[in-house]
Scaffold this motif. Structure first.
Motif, PDB file in Angstrom:
ATOM      1  N   LEU A 436     -12.836  -0.157  13.356  1.00  0.00           N
ATOM      2  CA  LEU A 436     -11.412  -0.003  13.658  1.00  0.00           C
ATOM      3  C   LEU A 436     -10.694   0.802  12.586  1.00  0.00           C
ATOM      4  N   ASN A 437     -11.246   0.845  11.385  1.00  0.00           N
ATOM      5  CA  ASN A 437     -10.593   1.594  10.310  1.00  0.00           C
ATOM      6  C   ASN A 437     -10.585   3.087  10.568  1.00  0.00           C
ATOM      7  N   GLU A 438     -11.432   3.545  11.478  1.00  0.00           N
ATOM      8  CA  GLU A 438     -11.474   4.967  11.791  1.00  0.00           C
ATOM      9  C   GLU A 438     -10.173   5.440  12.418  1.00  0.00           C
ATOM     10  N   ALA A 439      -9.400   4.464  12.936  1.00  0.00           N
ATOM     11  CA  ALA A 439      -8.110   4.836  13.519  1.00  0.00           C
ATOM     12  C   ALA A 439      -7.056   5.096  12.454  1.00  0.00           C
ATOM     13  N   ALA A 440      -7.364   4.774  11.209  1.00  0.00           N
ATOM     14  CA  ALA A 440      -6.362   4.858  10.153  1.00  0.00           C
ATOM     15  C   ALA A 440      -6.160   6.281   9.672  1.00  0.00           C
ATOM     16  N   ALA A 441      -4.889   6.639   9.494  1.00  0.00           N
ATOM     17  CA  ALA A 441      -4.557   7.943   8.911  1.00  0.00           C
ATOM     18  C   ALA A 441      -4.207   7.714   7.439  1.00  0.00           C
ATOM     19  N   ASP A 442      -5.198   7.722   6.595  1.00  0.00           N
ATOM     20  CA  ASP A 442      -5.013   7.420   5.187  1.00  0.00           C
ATOM     21  C   ASP A 442      -5.777   8.456   4.362  1.00  0.00           C
ATOM     22  N   PRO A 443      -5.305   9.707   4.342  1.00  0.00           N
ATOM     23  CA  PRO A 443      -6.024  10.751   3.623  1.00  0.00           C
ATOM     24  C   PRO A 443      -6.237  10.371   2.167  1.00  0.00           C
ATOM     25  N   ARG A 449      -2.299   2.726  -4.534  1.00  0.00           N
ATOM     26  CA  ARG A 449      -2.537   1.286  -4.503  1.00  0.00           C
ATOM     27  C   ARG A 449      -2.056   0.758  -3.155  1.00  0.00           C
ATOM     28  N   GLY A 450      -2.155  -0.551  -3.016  1.00  0.00           N
ATOM     29  CA  GLY A 450      -1.748  -1.171  -1.758  1.00  0.00           C
ATOM     30  C   GLY A 450      -2.946  -1.520  -0.897  1.00  0.00           C
ATOM     31  N   PRO A 451      -2.780  -2.439   0.062  1.00  0.00           N
ATOM     32  CA  PRO A 451      -3.890  -2.863   0.912  1.00  0.00           C
ATOM     33  C   PRO A 451      -4.356  -1.739   1.825  1.00  0.00           C
ATOM     34  N   ALA A 452      -5.622  -1.363   1.702  1.00  0.00           N
ATOM     35  CA  ALA A 452      -6.202  -0.293   2.524  1.00  0.00           C
ATOM     36  C   ALA A 452      -6.565  -0.838   3.901  1.00  0.00           C
ATOM     37  N   PRO A 453      -6.836   0.037   4.871  1.00  0.00           N
ATOM     38  CA  PRO A 453      -7.283  -0.436   6.185  1.00  0.00           C
ATOM     39  C   PRO A 453      -8.462  -1.398   6.061  1.00  0.00           C
ATOM     40  N   GLY A 454      -8.358  -2.518   6.766  1.00  0.00           N
ATOM     41  CA  GLY A 454      -9.367  -3.564   6.717  1.00  0.00           C
ATOM     42  C   GLY A 454      -9.004  -4.720   5.813  1.00  0.00           C
ATOM     43  N   ALA A 455      -8.041  -4.514   4.885  1.00  0.00           N
ATOM     44  CA  ALA A 455      -7.674  -5.551   3.923  1.00  0.00           C
ATOM     45  C   ALA A 455      -6.664  -6.524   4.524  1.00  0.00           C
ATOM     46  N   VAL A 456      -6.591  -7.720   3.934  1.00  0.00           N
ATOM     47  CA  VAL A 456      -5.581  -8.713   4.302  1.00  0.00           C
ATOM     48  C   VAL A 456      -4.336  -8.476   3.460  1.00  0.00           C
ATOM     49  N   LEU A 457      -3.167  -8.711   4.047  1.00  0.00           N
ATOM     50  CA  LEU A 457      -1.934  -8.489   3.312  1.00  0.00           C
ATOM     51  C   LEU A 457      -1.783  -9.489   2.170  1.00  0.00           C
ATOM     52  N   PRO A 458      -1.308  -9.023   1.013  1.00  0.00           N
ATOM     53  CA  PRO A 458      -0.941  -9.956  -0.050  1.00  0.00           C
ATOM     54  C   PRO A 458       0.382 -10.629   0.305  1.00  0.00           C
ATOM     55  N   GLU A 459       0.692 -11.699  -0.421  1.00  0.00           N
ATOM     56  CA  GLU A 459       1.946 -12.416  -0.160  1.00  0.00           C
ATOM     57  C   GLU A 459       3.058 -11.861  -1.044  1.00  0.00           C
ATOM     58  N   LEU A 560      -4.481  -2.261   9.850  1.00  0.00           N
ATOM     59  CA  LEU A 560      -5.180  -1.358  10.764  1.00  0.00           C
ATOM     60  C   LEU A 560      -5.050   0.086  10.299  1.00  0.00           C
ATOM     61  N   ALA A 561      -3.849   0.480   9.860  1.00  0.00           N
ATOM     62  CA  ALA A 561      -3.620   1.866   9.439  1.00  0.00           C
ATOM     63  C   ALA A 561      -2.397   1.913   8.531  1.00  0.00           C
ATOM     64  N   ARG A 562      -2.266   3.015   7.795  1.00  0.00           N
ATOM     65  CA  ARG A 562      -1.079   3.218   6.974  1.00  0.00           C
ATOM     66  C   ARG A 562      -0.834   4.706   6.830  1.00  0.00           C
ATOM     67  N   TRP A 563       0.454   5.063   6.722  1.00  0.00           N
ATOM     68  CA  TRP A 563       0.849   6.472   6.621  1.00  0.00           C
ATOM     69  C   TRP A 563       1.923   6.605   5.551  1.00  0.00           C
ATOM     70  N   ARG A 564       1.829   7.635   4.772  1.00  0.00           N
ATOM     71  CA  ARG A 564       2.857   7.920   3.774  1.00  0.00           C
ATOM     72  C   ARG A 564       4.188   8.207   4.471  1.00  0.00           C
ATOM     73  N   ASP A 565       4.131   8.955   5.569  1.00  0.00           N
ATOM     74  CA  ASP A 565       5.334   9.224   6.370  1.00  0.00           C
ATOM     75  C   ASP A 565       4.950   8.982   7.827  1.00  0.00           C
ATOM     76  N   GLY A 566       5.056   7.735   8.265  1.00  0.00           N
ATOM     77  CA  GLY A 566       4.564   7.352   9.580  1.00  0.00           C
ATOM     78  C   GLY A 566       5.620   7.464  10.665  1.00  0.00           C
ATOM     79  N   SER A 567       5.144   7.506  11.898  1.00  0.00           N
ATOM     80  CA  SER A 567       6.047   7.638  13.044  1.00  0.00           C
ATOM     81  C   SER A 567       5.615   6.683  14.142  1.00  0.00           C
ATOM     82  N   ALA A 568       6.463   6.566  15.150  1.00  0.00           N
ATOM     83  CA  ALA A 568       6.128   5.755  16.323  1.00  0.00           C
ATOM     84  C   ALA A 568       4.913   6.334  17.027  1.00  0.00           C
TER      85      ALA A 568
END
Length: 581
Positions: A436-443, A449-459, A560-568
């Motif tokens: 599922l991480n292949e769907a991530a746009a994380d060049p 830093r920060g949780p990468a695709p596949g990671a659980v969110l910190p509190e 699942l995914a993260r973007w520096r400048d993400g959109s809908a």
């Protein structure tokens, strides 16, 4: 030593085994999901499915929740899962929280550990609570969802067939699914289901019916498990005693539980007969010796005695056609590090949203292959840690024994070796190799830093802003069993805001659970609608977020995914890619 046994301070409700109306020996009602095994894993899965509107039936061989001494620790990760399912409060009210423990070599403390716990956390690292209490809390919630969850008590699986279900004339009913052969009392009957999930434990009937075998390592060392009734004001922590005067040459573990129940595990020496070792006349003096060495002088009574043998085993795959495996039916993990029940609850959380999406027709069945990929990966991680803990707690050879004695002997004077005593408590596992991480746009290089695709969110502590007022919340309070877009900063572009509103409407029409949350760094950047305020800027810093950053979270709390400048549009493509994998 003569001490009368006491019962557990818990009286389970007994349930009748009721057979549904049958036609030619078969229940004519086809179930979307049949869950075999009504323990913590099966009930967690049923609740996860119910939150997505999916009906299921729990098939349980017993007439009540479990008895005896089984799982006793629930991790923060499992509590987060229960929080999303709406059942966490009962666990927090009943369980005993703890954050660390101590290890002793003979009569000297040689190691002390503390699990991560700071002011940002909403849940304790661990709570002690007996499995019968775990199951009762879950069952109470299951019964509140009686419109979606059916429970068939005192019902055993006697066979399983996959493929076209047939009526009494041998005509196919539907092209796919499975047929379960069942027995309730003296009545043999059949049930058809689109999907079957085996949560029926280490001696899984479903696994045996499919001819599947667990592979891995079985350890010869045995532990006696004793539950006692003891009223003590001692703090709740994990206590480990190596080569103590009460049990020379072996190991003792002690855990305090609710209702004055204490769990004591002690290792048998190689020359001891396991059958003789569990006789009260042999167990009770050793327990008294353990309590004497701890300085516990109160009156106590035995409740339960059994023997445990560590296994580190797993299936190679957790999906076999229309049958899926979870919990001990899929893997057996050593108790050291409390990974058994917790890893099974994580299985149920991962499978729940995926199976619901498939049943609801919004995802390809191939999504369930990712359940197997991710949870087999997690099992191997858990087994790796569990085996290291087991080999230290119960050395499998003379060489391991020498190594342990050397570490324990040096630990009192040399801090550098103390980490080798660490019990490696269970923790959330990142699905770093998930398809599922292949769907991530994380060049590469987009985030430092920060949780990468596949990671659980910190509190993280936050504030919810609405009409000028604020309420203290945590990041995990925002998570529900749905896809969640965390939007850092609000775009001034009306077209962008309209696109997000359109995305919400589109996914709602498609039956895909989704919500978008705006996270502002300060009050002046609030959008017109209610906003979540990162008042200390901690979340922005942890996620390396700038205005426009978007993190897309799966229904199980993994990124699942993260973007520096993400959109809908980015978000819609990522969700679509995951569901059609």
């Amino acid at each position: 030593m003569n001490r009368p046994f006491k019962p557990y301070p818990f009286s389970p409700r007994r349930h009748e085994g009721v057979v549904p109306p049958l036609v030619d020996g078969c229940d004519p009602l086809r179930r979307p999901v049949a869950i075999v095994g009504g323990g913590p894993v099966g009930m967690t899965l049923a609740l996860a499915l119910a939150r997505q509107g999916v009906r299921s039936v729990l098939i349980e061989a017993d007439d009540s929740v479990c008895t005896g001494s089984r799982a006793i620790c629930i991790s923060r990760r499992s509590l987060e899962i229960f929080k999303r399912l709406g059942v966490v409060q009962g666990f927090l009210q009943k369980g005993l929280p703890w954050a660390g423990g101590r290890s002793f070599y003979r009569d000297a403390e040689v190691f002390r550990f503390a699990m991560h716990h700071d002011d940002e956390q909403s849940l304790p690292p661990m709570i002690n609570i007996a499995q019968y209490q775990i199951e009762q809390l879950l069952l109470d919630e299951v019964e509140r969802h009686a419109d979606l969850i059916e429970v068939r008590w005192q019902t055993r699986v006697t066979g399983l067939e996959q493929g076209p279900a047939q009526d009494s004339r041998g005509e196919p009913v539907r092209a796919a699914g499975a047929t379960l052969a069942l027995r309730t009392g003296n009545t043999a009957w059949r049930m058809h289901a689109d999907w079957v999930v085996a949560c029926d434990g280490g001696r899984s009937t479903i696994r045996e019916a499919l001819g599947l075998k667990l592979t891995g390592t079985t350890y010869e060392g045995r532990y006696v498990i004793v539950d006692i009734d003891l009223n003590s004001t001692r703090a709740t922590e994990r206590l480990a005693y190596f080569d103590p005067p009460s049990n020379p040459g072996s190991t003792v573990l002690v855990h305090k539980q609710p209702d004055n129940v204490w769990r004591i595990d002690y290792q048998l020496r190689d020359d001891e007969d396991p059958e003789a070792a569990v006789k009260p006349e042999n167990v009770l003096p050793r327990v008294q010796s353990v309590l004497d060495s701890m300085g516990e002088t109160g009156e106590w009574s035995p409740i339960w005695i059994t023997v445990y043998k560590a296994n580190a085993l797993t299936l190679e795959r957790y999906r076999h056609g229309r049958v899926l495996f979870a919990g001990d039916a899929a893997h057996l993990v050593p108790i050291f590090g409390v990974r058994g029940a917790n890893s099974g609850i994580d299985d149920a959380d991962n499978l729940g949203w995926k199976l619901a999406c498939v049943v609801n027709g919004v995802a390809s069945p191939h999504l369930l292959d990712s359940y197997s990929d991710e949870r087999v990966f997690a099992a191997r991680e858990n087994l790796s840690y569990g085996m290291k803990s087991t080999e230290f707690m119960a050395p499998p050879s003379f060489a391991f024994t020498l190594m342990r004695e050397a570490v324990l002997g040096l630990a009192g004077r040399h801090a550098a070796v103390r980490a080798l005593i660490n019990p490696r408590q269970t923790h959330a596992i990142a699905y770093t190799r998930s398809p599922l991480n292949e769907a991530a746009a994380d060049p590469a290089g987009s985030f430092s830093r920060g949780p990468a695709p596949g990671a659980v969110l910190p509190e993280c502590r936050l504030k919810r802003m609405d009409n000028g007022s604020s309420v203290d919340i945590h990041l995990t309070d925002l998570l529900e069993p749905c896809f969640t877009a965390l939007r850092f900063g609000a775009h001034a572009d009306p077209a962008q805001e309209h696109a997000w509103q359109e995305l919400q409407a589109t996914l709602t029409r498609q039956g895909i659970p989704f919500k978008a949350i705006t996270l502002a760094a300060d009050k002046t950047s609030q959008a017109a609608r209610p906003t979540v305020l990162d008042h200390a800027g901690r979340l922005h810093d942890m996620f390396d977020a700038t205005p426009g950053t978007v993190y897309l979270i799966r229904p199980d709390g993994h990124v699942l995914a993260r973007w520096r400048d993400g959109s809908a549009a980015d978000t819609q493509r990522a969700i679509s890619a995951a569901l059609t994998i």
